[in-house]
Scaffold this motif. Sequence first.
Motif, short mmCIF file in Angstrom:
data_model
loop_
_atom_site.label_atom_id
_atom_site.label_comp_id
_atom_site.label_asym_id
_atom_site.label_seq_id
_atom_site.Cartn_x
_atom_site.Cartn_y
_atom_site.Cartn_z
N LEU A 129 0.83 -1.21 0.00
CA LEU A 129 0.00 0.00 0.00
C LEU A 129 0.86 1.25 0.00
N SER A 130 1.83 1.32 0.91
CA SER A 130 2.68 2.52 1.02
C SER A 130 3.55 2.70 -0.22
N ASP A 131 4.09 1.59 -0.75
CA ASP A 131 4.92 1.69 -1.97
C ASP A 131 4.09 2.16 -3.16
N THR A 132 2.86 1.64 -3.25
CA THR A 132 1.98 2.04 -4.35
C THR A 132 1.66 3.53 -4.28
N ILE A 133 1.36 4.01 -3.09
CA ILE A 133 1.04 5.43 -2.93
C ILE A 133 2.23 6.29 -3.32
N ASP A 134 3.43 5.90 -2.90
CA ASP A 134 4.63 6.64 -3.32
C ASP A 134 4.73 6.68 -4.84
N GLY A 135 4.41 5.54 -5.49
CA GLY A 135 4.51 5.49 -6.95
C GLY A 135 3.48 6.33 -7.66
N LEU A 136 2.37 6.62 -6.99
CA LEU A 136 1.31 7.42 -7.61
C LEU A 136 1.62 8.92 -7.58
N PHE A 137 2.61 9.31 -6.78
CA PHE A 137 2.93 10.73 -6.66
C PHE A 137 4.17 11.12 -7.47
N VAL A 138 4.55 10.28 -8.41
CA VAL A 138 5.62 10.62 -9.35
C VAL A 138 5.12 10.36 -10.76
#
Length: 241
Positions: free
Chosen positions: A85-94
């Motif tokens: 979940l946290s890795d996916t969210i980080d990926g959505l902000f780039v």
Amino acid sequence: MLKLLKAFALSLNMLSIIPFFKVHTFYKGINGYSAMFYPFVGFILGSILFLIHMLLEPLLPLMHLSVLIFALWILITGGLHLDGLSDTIDGLFVHKDKALQIMKDPHVGGMGMIFTFTFLLLKLSSVIHFELFYFLPFILMYSRFNAVLALYFFPYISNGVGKLLKEELHFPHMLFGLIFTLFLAYYASFIGAFFVCLFILLLVGSFFKARLGGFNGDMYGFLIEVTEVALLNYVILTQLT
């Protein structure tokens, strides 16, 4: 039979901290069967949580017990899906061209930390206000079945373990998971949650396909976590009516 046993052991080890036979080798030919067992493993994990709740309910204050179940829920899965979940969210902000690279970074970014903390607060509040704990086995079963559907119906966009799983996940494996899930859900009068799962899958899956072209391993964790929170709140809404 040995192939099925190895596949079940692999599935249990991938989705929990339970050692069983400690099979982490993705032998050719067992990976589709491993994914087939995801709903069953979810049902087992949920049953463990429900059993603990049932045993401790006479001994502990209800709110404290709910927080304990929430903590054990995270621990028994090794925090694997929350990490996704946290890795996916980080990926959505780039930018989407860098998303997969950011997701592979072992460090959690600021946005991933903030949104995951907020998500955990929502999940904790949901568990605290959740009363029908005998539905936990079915909630964990459904969420992992959603991951099977995502594996089967949506593209895989990375070179991780999910690629091998998708290559070996065939229609009979998916059908077995579907029959198992619906049979237990029907027995528990919890079929309505199936349509909640499908809605979450279509919503999340369509978004990831449009944004990044499909799923990777982290996104399956994201899907499992979001499905669980959606089902917790579905039960809360139905128990209030």
